[in-house]
Write an enzyme that holds these catalytic residues in place. Structure first.
Site, mmCIF file in Angstrom:
data_model
loop_
_atom_site.group_PDB
_atom_site.id
_atom_site.type_symbol
_atom_site.label_atom_id
_atom_site.label_comp_id
_atom_site.label_asym_id
_atom_site.label_seq_id
_atom_site.Cartn_x
_atom_site.Cartn_y
_atom_site.Cartn_z
ATOM 1 N N TYR A 141 0.522 -1.958 -4.182
ATOM 2 C CA TYR A 141 1.394 -1.990 -2.988
ATOM 3 C C TYR A 141 1.732 -3.435 -2.605
ATOM 4 C CZ TYR A 141 2.726 -0.770 1.864
ATOM 5 O OH TYR A 141 3.378 -0.605 3.062
ATOM 6 N N ILE A 174 1.342 0.420 11.602
ATOM 7 C CA ILE A 174 2.234 1.221 12.446
ATOM 8 C C ILE A 174 1.753 2.672 12.398
ATOM 9 C CG2 ILE A 174 4.655 1.860 12.858
ATOM 10 C CD1 ILE A 174 4.143 -1.204 12.956
HETATM 11 P P1 NDP Z 1 5.723 7.563 5.914
HETATM 12 O O1 NDP Z 1 4.804 8.001 4.837
HETATM 13 O O2 NDP Z 1 5.594 8.127 7.268
HETATM 14 O O3 NDP Z 1 7.247 7.759 5.442
HETATM 15 C C1 NDP Z 1 7.660 7.364 4.165
HETATM 16 C C2 NDP Z 1 9.089 7.804 3.969
HETATM 17 O O4 NDP Z 1 9.509 7.435 2.646
HETATM 18 C C3 NDP Z 1 9.275 9.284 4.113
HETATM 19 O O5 NDP Z 1 10.499 9.549 4.756
HETATM 20 C C4 NDP Z 1 9.335 9.770 2.657
HETATM 21 O O6 NDP Z 1 10.106 10.941 2.628
HETATM 22 C C5 NDP Z 1 10.054 8.591 2.009
HETATM 23 N N1 NDP Z 1 9.833 8.463 0.574
HETATM 24 C C6 NDP Z 1 8.656 8.252 -0.054
HETATM 25 N N2 NDP Z 1 8.846 8.183 -1.371
HETATM 26 C C7 NDP Z 1 10.176 8.343 -1.580
HETATM 27 C C8 NDP Z 1 10.996 8.368 -2.734
HETATM 28 N N3 NDP Z 1 10.491 8.207 -3.980
HETATM 29 N N4 NDP Z 1 12.330 8.567 -2.593
HETATM 30 C C9 NDP Z 1 12.863 8.742 -1.354
HETATM 31 N N5 NDP Z 1 12.148 8.712 -0.220
HETATM 32 C C10 NDP Z 1 10.815 8.524 -0.342
HETATM 33 O O7 NDP Z 1 5.589 5.975 5.931
HETATM 34 P P2 NDP Z 1 5.995 4.877 7.021
HETATM 35 O O8 NDP Z 1 7.075 5.361 7.890
HETATM 36 O O9 NDP Z 1 4.749 4.367 7.596
HETATM 37 O O10 NDP Z 1 6.529 3.752 6.039
HETATM 38 C C11 NDP Z 1 7.889 3.366 5.945
HETATM 39 C C12 NDP Z 1 7.961 2.027 5.239
HETATM 40 O O11 NDP Z 1 7.242 1.067 5.996
HETATM 41 C C13 NDP Z 1 7.330 2.021 3.850
HETATM 42 O O12 NDP Z 1 8.074 1.212 2.994
HETATM 43 C C14 NDP Z 1 5.967 1.411 4.103
HETATM 44 O O13 NDP Z 1 5.461 0.805 2.945
HETATM 45 C C15 NDP Z 1 6.309 0.407 5.175
HETATM 46 N N6 NDP Z 1 5.175 -0.033 5.962
HETATM 47 C C16 NDP Z 1 4.463 0.853 6.725
HETATM 48 C C17 NDP Z 1 3.389 0.410 7.465
HETATM 49 C C18 NDP Z 1 2.571 1.297 8.337
HETATM 50 O O14 NDP Z 1 1.572 0.831 8.878
HETATM 51 N N7 NDP Z 1 2.937 2.556 8.533
HETATM 52 C C19 NDP Z 1 2.962 -0.998 7.422
HETATM 53 C C20 NDP Z 1 3.773 -1.838 6.590
HETATM 54 C C21 NDP Z 1 4.836 -1.349 5.887
HETATM 55 P P3 NDP Z 1 9.884 12.136 1.584
HETATM 56 O O15 NDP Z 1 8.396 12.350 1.466
HETATM 57 O O16 NDP Z 1 10.623 13.265 2.201
HETATM 58 O O17 NDP Z 1 10.501 11.640 0.335
#
Ligand code: NDP
Length: 234
Positions: A141, A174
């Site tokens: 990651y 987050i």
């Molecule tokens: P969630 O797991 O809540 O959401 C992830 C989202 O990405 C979902 O909508 C999922 O939808 C989508 N997704 C995952 N894989 C794919 C794929 N191959 N193609 C299309 N869509 C995809 O995570 P967060 O909201 O927490 O994270 C959002 C972003 O923020 C990410 O990039 C994460 O790395 C980053 N981030 C998050 C942090 C945190 O603390 N939460 C901290 C730092 C960064 P579906 O499953 O329907 O495909």
């Protein structure tokens, strides 16, 4: 004025909050995820895996044909598959790089041709504080998220004279499904966050809408931490 805004990974969490924030600004928002779920008010939600370059290109072509040039892209889709490097499987490595880094590049490539033609655009990558903190178990990651910084800066240089900005938002912890499994680890984490709380998806969403706004046209190639001070000075 309504812009065409594409948010990947907007079925929940940070992506859904970001899509909603753009909807509230009156923009035409198109979401992309594997499930195809999306928050209220979006114009269209597409079921696409961002690691599939061909599918993503077709989706972007479909969006431009139906709604016009893409003005804002938020490359947010991301996953974690944590594990210590010694035991990390090839699949764990490849899945995370494919979604977080390849997917971000394919999304940017799909969106940028209409931005270049239109001589206007904003690309925001959702990175992470992880590569700056050296969190154990996140080699895949952290490498993918660090890669976004290099990707964003190269694109920022290539596209600046076309009036296209490219930036990275680096969230700390987050409150989303991604961090739900932290459980009691949160108690050890909280004292390290100067703000004394983990962030909410809206904390990120409002920074993203700012970076995509007219007021932020002179910000490009930047990495903006939104982490309550967790990664301060790194
Ligand atoms: P969630 O797991 O809540 O959401 C992830 C989202 O990405 C979902 O909508 C999922 O939808 C989508 N997704 C995952 N894989 C794919 C794929 N191959 N193609 C299309 N869509 C995809 O995570 P967060 O909201 O927490 O994270 C959002 C972003 O923020 C990410 O990039 C994460 O790395 C980053 N981030 C998050 C942090 C945190 O603390 N939460 C901290 C730092 C960064 P579906 O499953 O329907 O495909």
């Amino acid at each position: 004025m309504s812009r065409v805004v594409v948010v990947t990974g907007a079925s929940r969490g940070i992506g859904a909050a970001t899509a909603s924030a753009f909807v509230q600004l009156g923009d035409t928002v198109i979401t992309i995820s594997r499930s195809g779920n999306s928050p209220d008010g979006v114009a269209k939600s597409l079921t696409v895996d961002v690691s599939d370059a061909d599918a993503l290109k077709s989706a972007c072509d479909e969006i431009v044909a139906e709604f016009g040039p893409i003005e804002v892209l938020v490359a947010n889709a991301g996953i974690t598959r944590d594990g210590l490097a010694l035991r990390m499987t090839t699949e764990q490595w490849r899945d995370v790089v494919a979604t977080n880094l390849d997917g971000a590049f394919f999304s940017a490539q799909g969106a940028m041709s209409s931005m270049v033609k239109n001589r206007k655009g904003s690309i925001v990558f959702i990175g992470s504080v992880s590569p700056f903190l050296g969190i154990p178990g996140q080699a895949n990651y952290a490498a993918a998220k660090a890669g976004l910084v290099g990707l964003a800066r190269s694109l920022a240089s290539e596209l600046a004279r076309r009036n296209i900005t490219v930036n990275v938002v680096a969230p700390g912890f987050i409150d989303t499904e991604m961090t739900a499994e932290l459980g009691s680890d949160l108690d050890t984490l909280l004292p390290r966050i100067p703000a004394g709380r983990i962030g909410q998806p809206e904390d990120i969403a409002h920074v993203v809408t700012f970076l995509a706004s007219e007021q932020a046209r002179y910000i490009t190639g930047a990495v903006l931490p939104v982490d309550g001070g967790l990664g301060m000075g790194l």
